[in-house]
Write an enzyme that holds these catalytic residues in place. Structure first.
Site, PDB file in Angstrom:
ATOM      1  N   ASP A 199      30.280  38.080  51.100  1.00 40.20           N
ATOM      2  CA  ASP A 199      31.558  38.383  50.433  1.00 40.20           C
ATOM      3  C   ASP A 199      32.393  39.373  51.227  1.00 40.20           C
ATOM      4  OD1 ASP A 199      31.390  36.738  48.316  1.00 40.20           O
ATOM      5  OD2 ASP A 199      31.113  38.271  46.778  1.00 40.20           O
ATOM      6  N   HIS A 229      37.736  46.624  43.856  1.00 42.39           N
ATOM      7  CA  HIS A 229      36.286  46.507  43.613  1.00 42.39           C
ATOM      8  C   HIS A 229      35.445  47.500  44.414  1.00 42.39           C
ATOM      9  CE1 HIS A 229      36.894  42.962  41.222  1.00 42.39           C
ATOM     10  NE2 HIS A 229      37.360  42.249  42.229  1.00 42.39           N
ATOM     11  N   GLY A 263      33.238  42.539  46.492  1.00 39.15           N
ATOM     12  CA  GLY A 263      34.320  41.606  46.169  1.00 39.15           C
ATOM     13  C   GLY A 263      35.491  41.620  47.134  1.00 39.15           C
ATOM     14  N   ASP A 289      45.017  41.642  37.733  1.00 40.80           N
ATOM     15  CA  ASP A 289      44.226  40.716  38.550  1.00 40.80           C
ATOM     16  C   ASP A 289      43.330  39.907  37.613  1.00 40.80           C
ATOM     17  OD1 ASP A 289      41.797  40.068  40.390  1.00 40.80           O
ATOM     18  OD2 ASP A 289      43.115  41.078  41.808  1.00 40.80           O
ATOM     19  N   HIS A 316      40.318  39.354  38.061  1.00 42.06           N
ATOM     20  CA  HIS A 316      39.006  40.015  38.061  1.00 42.06           C
ATOM     21  C   HIS A 316      39.108  41.435  37.498  1.00 42.06           C
ATOM     22  CE1 HIS A 316      38.751  36.952  41.313  1.00 42.06           C
ATOM     23  NE2 HIS A 316      37.571  36.728  40.746  1.00 42.06           N
ATOM     24  N   ASP A 321      45.803  36.437  41.666  1.00 45.63           N
ATOM     25  CA  ASP A 321      44.815  35.387  41.359  1.00 45.63           C
ATOM     26  C   ASP A 321      44.796  35.067  39.863  1.00 45.63           C
ATOM     27  OD1 ASP A 321      43.740  37.836  40.744  1.00 45.63           O
ATOM     28  OD2 ASP A 321      41.962  37.627  42.005  1.00 45.63           O
ATOM     29  N   TYR A 353      44.508  33.921  46.111  1.00 47.29           N
ATOM     30  CA  TYR A 353      43.824  33.118  47.120  1.00 47.29           C
ATOM     31  C   TYR A 353      44.485  31.769  47.385  1.00 47.29           C
ATOM     32  CZ  TYR A 353      40.938  36.996  46.115  1.00 47.29           C
ATOM     33  OH  TYR A 353      40.534  38.291  45.938  1.00 47.29           O
TER      34      TYR A 353
END
Length: 430
Positions: A95, A137, A145, A172, A174, A261, A300
């Site tokens: 990652d 992250h 991440g 986000d 996430h 994202d 992304y």
């Protein structure tokens, strides 16, 4: 409303030249695309545009452990075999790969967020934008991440020198786990994260029941969502919660992470937000009229990231942009319709009214538990720069490069002594 917001915008072309690898979803190249779109709409003429300083290791160590910062400085693709234990310890690998100019990349995006915070602190602008930042992250001692250095935490630490309370908002897809974790035990930062939550969805944290601990109890707010949330549901929840936060917490400054994202059609996301819906959150926060630091984050599907952050740059300037994308270096990415807006998606919205109602009630209940606008003993403000002094005369004259000349380099510095680096590969992937 202020009659005219003064906006500082941070960008360094080198940040888009790094390459995470052929199959990696993170494409820093999206930052070049965003910047060129901003230029093509002539938004740069309405802002102050700055090249950020490269954050010094000692600045990064304001949050990260010095041994981790030193490791990031030393590791290269050619030496990673020699550091196999450290690679595991600091969570580098699939990652978070090691790539050329990794540390410089971190220095640039973190430097942008630190500079943005300092300009806000010194009241040199009302809003500061660093689309390269927002890497939420990264932890104190490890990468996570796709994030190596947590620029957001560093920016918030700067703002805390001048503001008793800072509000962090994250849209986000996430969970903003690294920022939440950094401030989990304090009431001086309230973190509010709107994100997809589920056992198998990275990073697996951010339950509505996670509210902070000790002095920070009820100062971490999590809004866990399911697949397919649309503009209407998201905005109703967002506005209700942020207004309640403002009323209870009364922050002095806001940091807004605009991970793209959460847009419909993202390669890693699962929400149904249109660019207009995403940008409506930015407009809403802008109207709160507090010093505002805005960053990027995830995202992304590159062309949609560039569209989104350009529209949001316009929104922060109070400018409505024409839908037809002007000619620019990356125009081919926006084929076939060359339009700025992209519609919301067609995923089924699994967030029922009753589910969203329950989340809203729980968050508002938690907010009712906090001491209204907690008071803080403010200490003497430390200086902005903890920069080591260099003796000009002791530096090797062959290595000494005038700052102005350095700034004029379009290529990355390493191209002068490591042979040609072929960056074309970053252009080919999509």
């Amino acid at each position: 409303m202020r009659s005219k917001d003064k906006i500082s915008y941070f960008y360094d072309g080198d940040v888009g030249n790094v390459y995470f690898g052929p199959n990696h979803p993170m494409k820093p190249h999206r930052l070049c695309m965003t910047h060129h779109l901003v230029l093509s709409y002539e938004l740069h003429k309405k802002m102050e545009v700055y090249r950020p300083h490269k954050a010094y290791p000692v600045e990064l160590a304001q949050f990260h452990s010095p041994d981790y910062v030193e490791f990031l400085q030393r590791i290269t693709p050619n030496t990673q075999e020699l550091f196999s234990n450290e690679m595991v310890k600091y969570n580098l690998g699939e990652d978070c790969p090691v790539f050329d100019n990794l540390f410089e990349f971190c220095q640039i995006y973190a430097g942008g967020t630190i500079d943005a915070a300092r300009r806000l602190n010194n009241q040199l602008c009302d809003i500061a934008i660093n689309w390269a930042g927002g890497l939420h992250h990264a932890k104190k001692c490890e990468a996570s991440g796709f994030c190596y250095i947590n620029d957001l935490v560093l920016g918030i630490l700067e703002l805390l020198k001048y503001h008793a309370r800072v509000l962090y908002i994250d849209i986000d897809v996430h969970h903003g786990d690294g920022v939440e974790e950094a401030f989990y035990f304090t009431d001086r930062v309230m973190t509010v994260s709107f994100h997809k939550y589920g056992d198998l969805f990275f990073p697996g944290t951010g339950d509505v029941k996670d509210v902070g601990e000790r002095e920070g109890k009820f100062y971490a707010i999590n809004v866990p969502l399911k697949d397919g949330i649309d503009d209407g549901s998201f905005l109703r929840l967002f506005k209700t919660i942020i207004l309640k936060v403002m009323e209870c917490y009364a922050p002095g400054a806001i940091v807004l992470q605009c991970g793209a994202d959460s847009l419909a059609g993202d390669r890693l996301g699962c929400f149904n937000l249109s660019i207009d819906g995403h940008a409506a959150c930015v407009k809403f926060v802008k109207q709160l009229n507090l010093p505002l630091l805005v960053t990027g984050g995830g995202g992304y599907t590159k062309e949609n990231v560039a569209r989104c952050w350009t529209v949001e740059t316009g929104a922060l300037l109070g400018v409505e942009l024409p839908n037809e994308i002007p000619e620019n270096d990356y125009i081919k990415y926006f084929a076939p319709d060359y339009s700025l807006k992209c519609p919301s998606g067609h995923l089924e919205n699994l967030n029922s009214k009753s589910y969203l109602n329950t989340i809203r009630q729980q968050v508002c209940e938690n907010l009712s538990s906090i001491q209204h606008a907690p008071g803080v003993q403010m200490h003497e403000v430390p200086p902005d720069f903890y920069i080591p002094d260099f003796d000009e005369d002791e530096l090797n004259p062959d290595e000494r490069v005038n700052r102005h000349i350095q700034d004029k380099h379009i290529q990355r510095d390493d191209e002068y002594y490591e042979g040609d680096n072929d960056n074309d590969q970053t252009m080919d992937d999509s």
